[in-house]
Motif scaffolding. Sequence first.
Motif, PDB file in Angstrom:
ATOM      1  N   VAL A  19       0.850  -1.195   0.000  1.00 27.96           N
ATOM      2  CA  VAL A  19       0.000   0.000   0.000  1.00 27.96           C
ATOM      3  C   VAL A  19       0.888   1.248   0.000  1.00 27.96           C
ATOM      4  CG1 VAL A  19      -1.683   1.348   1.320  1.00 27.96           C
ATOM      5  CG2 VAL A  19      -1.954  -1.129   1.108  1.00 27.96           C
ATOM      6  N   LYS A  20       1.966   1.238   0.779  1.00 31.51           N
ATOM      7  CA  LYS A  20       2.877   2.382   0.812  1.00 31.51           C
ATOM      8  C   LYS A  20       3.544   2.589  -0.550  1.00 31.51           C
ATOM      9  CE  LYS A  20       6.696   4.542   3.250  1.00 31.51           C
ATOM     10  NZ  LYS A  20       6.605   5.616   2.353  1.00 31.51           N
ATOM     11  N   VAL A  21       3.952   1.521  -1.213  1.00 28.97           N
ATOM     12  CA  VAL A  21       4.565   1.628  -2.539  1.00 28.97           C
ATOM     13  C   VAL A  21       3.571   2.239  -3.528  1.00 28.97           C
ATOM     14  CG1 VAL A  21       5.452   0.293  -4.492  1.00 28.97           C
ATOM     15  CG2 VAL A  21       6.163  -0.282  -2.167  1.00 28.97           C
ATOM     16  N   VAL A  22       2.337   1.774  -3.498  1.00 27.37           N
ATOM     17  CA  VAL A  22       1.304   2.299  -4.402  1.00 27.37           C
ATOM     18  C   VAL A  22       1.032   3.774  -4.096  1.00 27.37           C
ATOM     19  CG1 VAL A  22      -1.127   2.119  -5.070  1.00 27.37           C
ATOM     20  CG2 VAL A  22       0.247   0.045  -4.783  1.00 27.37           C
ATOM     21  N   LEU A  23       0.962   4.135  -2.837  1.00 33.10           N
ATOM     22  CA  LEU A  23       0.732   5.522  -2.451  1.00 33.10           C
ATOM     23  C   LEU A  23       1.881   6.424  -2.907  1.00 33.10           C
ATOM     24  CD1 LEU A  23      -1.055   7.568  -1.000  1.00 33.10           C
ATOM     25  CD2 LEU A  23       0.121   6.948   1.129  1.00 33.10           C
ATOM     26  N   ASP A  24       3.108   5.978  -2.715  1.00 30.11           N
ATOM     27  CA  ASP A  24       4.263   6.754  -3.179  1.00 30.11           C
ATOM     28  C   ASP A  24       4.214   6.945  -4.697  1.00 30.11           C
ATOM     29  OD1 ASP A  24       5.185   6.913  -0.589  1.00 30.11           O
ATOM     30  OD2 ASP A  24       6.667   5.305  -0.827  1.00 30.11           O
ATOM     31  N   PHE A  25       3.877   5.887  -5.408  1.00 30.64           N
ATOM     32  CA  PHE A  25       3.763   5.974  -6.867  1.00 30.64           C
ATOM     33  C   PHE A  25       2.684   6.978  -7.268  1.00 30.64           C
ATOM     34  CE2 PHE A  25       1.608   4.547 -10.748  1.00 30.64           C
ATOM     35  CZ  PHE A  25       2.647   4.716 -11.658  1.00 30.64           C
ATOM     36  N   LEU A  26       1.544   6.912  -6.618  1.00 32.40           N
ATOM     37  CA  LEU A  26       0.451   7.841  -6.920  1.00 32.40           C
ATOM     38  C   LEU A  26       0.874   9.294  -6.699  1.00 32.40           C
ATOM     39  CD1 LEU A  26      -2.483   8.410  -7.689  1.00 32.40           C
ATOM     40  CD2 LEU A  26      -3.091   8.010  -5.300  1.00 32.40           C
ATOM     41  N   HIS A  27       1.590   9.539  -5.617  1.00 41.79           N
ATOM     42  CA  HIS A  27       2.063  10.904  -5.343  1.00 41.79           C
ATOM     43  C   HIS A  27       3.029  11.379  -6.427  1.00 41.79           C
ATOM     44  CE1 HIS A  27       1.030  10.493  -0.809  1.00 41.79           C
ATOM     45  NE2 HIS A  27       0.020  10.959  -1.503  1.00 41.79           N
ATOM     46  N   ARG A  28       3.936  10.493  -6.871  1.00 41.82           N
ATOM     47  CA  ARG A  28       4.882  10.871  -7.934  1.00 41.82           C
ATOM     48  C   ARG A  28       4.152  11.177  -9.229  1.00 41.82           C
ATOM     49  NH1 ARG A  28       7.751   6.529  -5.975  1.00 41.82           N
ATOM     50  NH2 ARG A  28       7.325   5.306  -7.834  1.00 41.82           N
ATOM     51  N   VAL A  29       3.161  10.357  -9.573  1.00 41.14           N
ATOM     52  CA  VAL A  29       2.404  10.577 -10.811  1.00 41.14           C
ATOM     53  C   VAL A  29       1.646  11.891 -10.752  1.00 41.14           C
ATOM     54  CG1 VAL A  29       0.488   9.714 -12.200  1.00 41.14           C
ATOM     55  CG2 VAL A  29       2.239   8.132 -11.391  1.00 41.14           C
ATOM     56  N   LYS A  30       0.992  12.153  -9.644  1.00 44.59           N
ATOM     57  CA  LYS A  30       0.240  13.399  -9.503  1.00 44.59           C
ATOM     58  C   LYS A  30       1.159  14.610  -9.626  1.00 44.59           C
ATOM     59  CE  LYS A  30      -2.752  13.805  -6.207  1.00 44.59           C
ATOM     60  NZ  LYS A  30      -3.395  13.728  -4.884  1.00 44.59           N
ATOM     61  N   THR A  31       2.300  14.566  -8.982  1.00 40.07           N
ATOM     62  CA  THR A  31       3.249  15.678  -9.043  1.00 40.07           C
ATOM     63  C   THR A  31       3.761  15.873 -10.459  1.00 40.07           C
ATOM     64  OG1 THR A  31       3.917  15.307  -6.759  1.00 40.07           O
ATOM     65  CG2 THR A  31       5.437  16.557  -8.148  1.00 40.07           C
ATOM     66  N   THR A  32       4.092  14.801 -11.135  1.00 39.06           N
ATOM     67  CA  THR A  32       4.598  14.879 -12.503  1.00 39.06           C
ATOM     68  C   THR A  32       3.548  15.456 -13.435  1.00 39.06           C
ATOM     69  OG1 THR A  32       6.035  12.971 -12.132  1.00 39.06           O
ATOM     70  CG2 THR A  32       5.559  13.550 -14.412  1.00 39.06           C
ATOM     71  N   ARG A  33       2.312  15.018 -13.305  1.00 41.55           N
ATOM     72  CA  ARG A  33       1.249  15.519 -14.188  1.00 41.55           C
ATOM     73  C   ARG A  33       0.994  17.000 -13.981  1.00 41.55           C
ATOM     74  NH1 ARG A  33      -4.000  12.278 -15.057  1.00 41.55           N
ATOM     75  NH2 ARG A  33      -4.082  13.848 -16.664  1.00 41.55           N
ATOM     76  N   ILE A  34       1.107  17.458 -12.763  1.00 42.51           N
ATOM     77  CA  ILE A  34       0.852  18.866 -12.469  1.00 42.51           C
ATOM     78  C   ILE A  34       1.982  19.750 -13.006  1.00 42.51           C
ATOM     79  CG2 ILE A  34       0.699  20.560 -10.592  1.00 42.51           C
ATOM     80  CD1 ILE A  34      -0.718  18.347  -8.947  1.00 42.51           C
ATOM     81  N   HIS A  35       3.230  19.316 -12.856  1.00 37.85           N
ATOM     82  CA  HIS A  35       4.373  20.162 -13.165  1.00 37.85           C
ATOM     83  C   HIS A  35       5.027  19.881 -14.513  1.00 37.85           C
ATOM     84  CE1 HIS A  35       3.988  20.405  -8.762  1.00 37.85           C
ATOM     85  NE2 HIS A  35       4.311  21.657  -8.964  1.00 37.85           N
TER      86      HIS A  35
END
Length: 69
Positions: A19-35
Amino acid sequence: MTSREQLIQELTEVPDELVKVVLDFLHRVKTTRIHHPLAKFAGILSDDEAADLQNTIRNNCRQVDINEW
């Protein structure tokens, strides 16, 4: 069942470490898409348009001959 519901269901069945790995991945994807400078172009093509573009690139762009190097 929606994708969100499926994801939640899957997350209830896996260990906390995953779950932590998936959450970290989700945060990276969201940040990348925004910036990311190209993020504003995400989703502007329909599936058919994207497939046509991929076919055009595949069929019409120069292919590299590895023996030429």
